[in-house]
Design a protein around this motif. Sequence first.
Motif, PDB file in Angstrom:
ATOM      1  N   PRO A  51      -8.710 -98.390 -41.773  1.00 54.54           N
ATOM      2  CA  PRO A  51      -8.772 -97.842 -43.139  1.00 54.54           C
ATOM      3  C   PRO A  51      -9.592 -96.562 -43.282  1.00 54.54           C
ATOM      4  N   SER A  52     -10.574 -96.349 -42.433  1.00 51.77           N
ATOM      5  CA  SER A  52     -11.382 -95.131 -42.577  1.00 51.77           C
ATOM      6  C   SER A  52     -10.724 -93.914 -41.926  1.00 51.77           C
ATOM      7  N   VAL A  53      -9.652 -94.124 -41.203  1.00 51.06           N
ATOM      8  CA  VAL A  53      -8.980 -93.023 -40.499  1.00 51.06           C
ATOM      9  C   VAL A  53      -7.656 -92.657 -41.176  1.00 51.06           C
ATOM     10  N   ILE A  54      -6.941 -93.638 -41.639  1.00 51.95           N
ATOM     11  CA  ILE A  54      -5.605 -93.414 -42.203  1.00 51.95           C
ATOM     12  C   ILE A  54      -5.714 -92.566 -43.483  1.00 51.95           C
ATOM     13  N   PRO A  55      -4.809 -91.611 -43.695  1.00 52.39           N
ATOM     14  CA  PRO A  55      -4.880 -90.777 -44.904  1.00 52.39           C
ATOM     15  C   PRO A  55      -4.736 -91.623 -46.180  1.00 52.39           C
ATOM     16  N   GLU A  56      -5.516 -91.261 -47.184  1.00 49.06           N
ATOM     17  CA  GLU A  56      -5.424 -91.951 -48.478  1.00 49.06           C
ATOM     18  C   GLU A  56      -4.012 -91.824 -49.026  1.00 49.06           C
ATOM     19  N   GLN A  57      -3.567 -92.837 -49.679  1.00 48.62           N
ATOM     20  CA  GLN A  57      -2.272 -92.876 -50.368  1.00 48.62           C
ATOM     21  C   GLN A  57      -1.063 -92.838 -49.429  1.00 48.62           C
ATOM     22  N   CYS A  58      -1.265 -92.898 -48.125  1.00 46.65           N
ATOM     23  CA  CYS A  58      -0.144 -92.702 -47.198  1.00 46.65           C
ATOM     24  C   CYS A  58       0.865 -93.851 -47.210  1.00 46.65           C
TER      25      CYS A  58
END
Length: 143
Positions: free
Chosen positions: A25-32
């Motif tokens: 969760p801290s790496v994946i782009p927001e809203q993706c």
Amino acid sequence: MTYRPENSNAARKALNQYQQLLNHPSVIPEQCYRMSDNYYAMVCFTNQVIALFIGKNYSMIPRFIERAMQQMQRFEAQPNTLAYQTLVKDYFALMLYFLEQLQQRECEWLVPATAEALRQRSLHPAPELSAALALQLLQRSDA
């Protein structure tokens, strides 16, 4: 010093580490995960590569690498996606090395320019998940 996994097992271990990071969760782009997000398809194609690798369906991996790379080219990288895109490209470069050098697989689904760009990337072991991760990736970013 150039990083090269010494065998298939070492490469698999490094690829597994990347896979965990790519879905953290801290790496994946927001809203993706919203279908309307510009990076939805890139993230889905990247996760399809992960699923194909886990299932040992290596012949289809290059097709989805190509699709993810095309998606990255479609949209200008945003600050919240630069670290993720760098991580994806590092993962794909290591995956291509694994397929071509350690599995002796042809990667005919990759456009030659994509394959060459990934071959030219320096291989990196998966970074440790930490507060410094984004900074490390941004320093290597060419997105």
